[in-house]
Design an enzyme around this catalytic site. Sequence first.
Site, PDB file in Angstrom:
ATOM      1  N   HIS A  52       0.840  -1.187   0.000  1.00 59.04           N
ATOM      2  CA  HIS A  52       0.000   0.000   0.000  1.00 59.04           C
ATOM      3  C   HIS A  52       0.881   1.243   0.000  1.00 59.04           C
ATOM      4  O   HIS A  52       2.103   1.173   0.188  1.00 59.04           O
ATOM      5  CB  HIS A  52      -0.934  -0.014   1.204  1.00 59.04           C
ATOM      6  CG  HIS A  52      -2.019  -1.044   1.105  1.00 59.04           C
ATOM      7  ND1 HIS A  52      -3.059  -1.128   1.998  1.00 59.04           N
ATOM      8  CD2 HIS A  52      -2.232  -2.033   0.200  1.00 59.04           C
ATOM      9  CE1 HIS A  52      -3.861  -2.118   1.668  1.00 59.04           C
ATOM     10  NE2 HIS A  52      -3.373  -2.686   0.581  1.00 59.04           N
ATOM     11  N   GLU A  54       1.296   3.745   2.084  1.00 57.86           N
ATOM     12  CA  GLU A  54       2.018   4.067   3.309  1.00 57.86           C
ATOM     13  C   GLU A  54       3.301   3.249   3.438  1.00 57.86           C
ATOM     14  O   GLU A  54       4.342   3.760   3.865  1.00 57.86           O
ATOM     15  CB  GLU A  54       1.126   3.818   4.525  1.00 57.86           C
ATOM     16  CG  GLU A  54      -0.133   4.667   4.559  1.00 57.86           C
ATOM     17  CD  GLU A  54      -1.340   4.003   3.905  1.00 57.86           C
ATOM     18  OE1 GLU A  54      -2.460   4.232   4.371  1.00 57.86           O
ATOM     19  OE2 GLU A  54      -1.147   3.248   2.911  1.00 57.86           O
ATOM     20  N   CYS A  79      -5.490   1.389   6.288  1.00 57.29           N
ATOM     21  CA  CYS A  79      -6.259   0.187   6.587  1.00 57.29           C
ATOM     22  C   CYS A  79      -5.908  -0.344   7.972  1.00 57.29           C
ATOM     23  O   CYS A  79      -4.824  -0.098   8.500  1.00 57.29           O
ATOM     24  CB  CYS A  79      -6.034  -0.886   5.523  1.00 57.29           C
ATOM     25  SG  CYS A  79      -4.334  -1.481   5.400  1.00 57.29           S
ATOM     26  N   ALA A 158     -20.701   7.772 -29.887  1.00 60.68           N
ATOM     27  CA  ALA A 158     -20.312   8.774 -30.876  1.00 60.68           C
ATOM     28  C   ALA A 158     -21.537   9.092 -31.715  1.00 60.68           C
ATOM     29  O   ALA A 158     -22.301   8.201 -32.089  1.00 60.68           O
ATOM     30  CB  ALA A 158     -19.184   8.252 -31.757  1.00 60.68           C
ATOM     31  N   ARG A 193     -10.790   2.028 -22.030  1.00 61.01           N
ATOM     32  CA  ARG A 193     -11.089   0.621 -21.738  1.00 61.01           C
ATOM     33  C   ARG A 193     -10.060   0.021 -20.784  1.00 61.01           C
ATOM     34  O   ARG A 193     -10.409  -0.766 -19.897  1.00 61.01           O
ATOM     35  CB  ARG A 193     -11.122  -0.195 -23.044  1.00 61.01           C
ATOM     36  CG  ARG A 193     -12.302   0.121 -23.951  1.00 61.01           C
ATOM     37  CD  ARG A 193     -12.190  -0.650 -25.254  1.00 61.01           C
ATOM     38  NE  ARG A 193     -13.311  -0.384 -26.156  1.00 61.01           N
ATOM     39  CZ  ARG A 193     -13.436  -0.891 -27.376  1.00 61.01           C
ATOM     40  NH1 ARG A 193     -12.491  -1.713 -27.839  1.00 61.01           N
ATOM     41  NH2 ARG A 193     -14.479  -0.595 -28.132  1.00 61.01           N
ATOM     42  N   LEU A 213     -14.007  -5.390 -28.414  1.00 63.74           N
ATOM     43  CA  LEU A 213     -14.094  -4.755 -27.096  1.00 63.74           C
ATOM     44  C   LEU A 213     -12.823  -4.949 -26.274  1.00 63.74           C
ATOM     45  O   LEU A 213     -12.879  -5.142 -25.068  1.00 63.74           O
ATOM     46  CB  LEU A 213     -15.317  -5.274 -26.312  1.00 63.74           C
ATOM     47  CG  LEU A 213     -16.691  -5.094 -26.974  1.00 63.74           C
ATOM     48  CD1 LEU A 213     -17.789  -5.573 -26.038  1.00 63.74           C
ATOM     49  CD2 LEU A 213     -16.921  -3.646 -27.388  1.00 63.74           C
ATOM     50  N   ARG A 216      -6.680  -3.171 -28.179  1.00 63.12           N
ATOM     51  CA  ARG A 216      -5.650  -3.431 -29.189  1.00 63.12           C
ATOM     52  C   ARG A 216      -4.930  -2.166 -29.656  1.00 63.12           C
ATOM     53  O   ARG A 216      -3.819  -2.245 -30.184  1.00 63.12           O
ATOM     54  CB  ARG A 216      -6.274  -4.153 -30.394  1.00 63.12           C
ATOM     55  CG  ARG A 216      -7.397  -3.392 -31.074  1.00 63.12           C
ATOM     56  CD  ARG A 216      -8.210  -4.307 -31.998  1.00 63.12           C
ATOM     57  NE  ARG A 216      -9.322  -3.595 -32.630  1.00 63.12           N
ATOM     58  CZ  ARG A 216     -10.499  -3.394 -32.037  1.00 63.12           C
ATOM     59  NH1 ARG A 216     -10.700  -3.835 -30.808  1.00 63.12           N
ATOM     60  NH2 ARG A 216     -11.461  -2.741 -32.663  1.00 63.12           N
ATOM     61  N   THR A 296     -29.714  -0.022 -25.101  1.00 67.17           N
ATOM     62  CA  THR A 296     -28.988  -0.351 -23.873  1.00 67.17           C
ATOM     63  C   THR A 296     -28.610   0.919 -23.114  1.00 67.17           C
ATOM     64  O   THR A 296     -28.794   1.018 -21.895  1.00 67.17           O
ATOM     65  CB  THR A 296     -27.733  -1.163 -24.200  1.00 67.17           C
ATOM     66  OG1 THR A 296     -28.110  -2.348 -24.910  1.00 67.17           O
ATOM     67  CG2 THR A 296     -26.986  -1.567 -22.934  1.00 67.17           C
ATOM     68  N   LEU A 297     -28.082   1.898 -23.832  1.00 68.48           N
ATOM     69  CA  LEU A 297     -27.725   3.169 -23.202  1.00 68.48           C
ATOM     70  C   LEU A 297     -28.945   3.833 -22.568  1.00 68.48           C
ATOM     71  O   LEU A 297     -28.898   4.289 -21.422  1.00 68.48           O
ATOM     72  CB  LEU A 297     -27.103   4.103 -24.246  1.00 68.48           C
ATOM     73  CG  LEU A 297     -25.702   3.733 -24.736  1.00 68.48           C
ATOM     74  CD1 LEU A 297     -25.394   4.410 -26.062  1.00 68.48           C
ATOM     75  CD2 LEU A 297     -24.650   4.109 -23.688  1.00 68.48           C
TER      76      LEU A 297
END
Length: 348
Positions: A52, A54, A79, A158, A193, A213, A216, A296-297
Site C-alpha cells: 500500500h 504508506e 487500513c 459517438a 477501456r 471490445l 488493441r 442499452t444506453l
Amino acid sequence: MSKTHEIYMKRCLQLAKNGLTAAMPNPSVGAVIVHNNVIIGEGYTSAYGGNHAEVNAVHSVKDKSLLKEATIYVSLEPCSHFGKTPPCSDLIIKHQIPKVVIGTIDPFAKVAGRGIQKLKDAGCEVILEVLKDECIASNKRFFTFHQHKRPYIILKWAETQDGFIDKIRNENDPVQPNWITNKFARQLVHKWRSEEAAILVGTNTAITDNPKLNTRDWHGKSPVRIVLDKSLRIPQHYSLFDQSVKTIVLTEQEKISSENLIFEKIDFSQNLAQQICEILYHHNLQSVIIEGGKQTLQTFIDANLWDEARVFTGSISFTDGIRRPNLKGKLQSEILISDNLLQTYIND
C-alpha cells in the site's frame, strides 16, 4: 484548513494517479511523509496484492529515525485489517509517526473508521477531511462500488453532426461498425477501456458490429466483456466468444459456462439495469463502460443508473439512422480531438 495540509494532500492525489489502474480493485492511494516542511518520503499503491501507499512511503525514507518527528499525509484512511498485506495503521504506529493527516474515511466495511480509531488509541494526532471531495473523486469507482453496491457507470457513444449514432442496417450490409470518429478518438477509447473493469454492449450492437471490445490500440489490460443476449442470437464464431478475454453473457437461456465464457441468467422483463448492476457487483467489477447500442444506453439513462457520459461528435452526417440517446446531465468538460468534439457529462 491549513494551506500547508492542502499542498501536501494535493501531492498525495498526484501520486495516487500513478497506481490507479494497476491497484484495482483496491483504491489507489498517495502518501507523503514530511519532516520540518521537507518531503522525506513518498509512495503510492502498488499493483493489486502489493504494498500500500504508506508502506512504499515509509520504505522510501532514508533516515527512519526522522519518522518519530514526521507527519504522514494519506489520501485515504490507512487500513486496519489483514488482507493481502498487513494493516498500514500498524506500520504507522510501529514507526511512531506522531501525526497523520487523512483525506477521507475508507468506505470499505472492514476499515470504515477503524484505522483512524486505532491510530488515535495509539496516541497519534489525526487530522481528517483535508481535500475530502477531491480524495473521494480520485477513487470514485471504489467509493461508488462500496457505498452504492454497484459499479461506477460510464456511458459512451459517438454521434454525427445531425445527431445519429448509426445507420439503419439491412441484411446485405457488412458486419462492421459505421465509424463516426477519427483514429485519435478511437485510440482514446481504447485507453479508457484499459482503465475500467468491464465493458458492456447490447445484442444488436454485437450482431451488427462484431466488436472485439479489447485494448488493441493501447497498452493495458482489456476489460471484462459483458454482452446482453436474451435469446442467444449472437453467432458463436463472433469475436466476443473467442475466449481471449473473460466474457459474461446475460441471457434468459440455460447455458453451461466455461472459465472465460460465463452465462448469467436474468429476467429481461424486469428492471434490466438494476439486474446488470447486481451481477457486476457480484463479480467484483467496480466500473463499466457502456458502449451501446441506443436501447442499452437509454435503459441505464431511464433508470438513472449512470455516473458519467462521454459523447463524441464527429465531423460527418448520416441524414437518417438511429437517433442518439436522450440524456440530461451537467456538462463537465469539452475538448476537440482533431475534428471530433468530446463532451463529458456527469449525473447531477
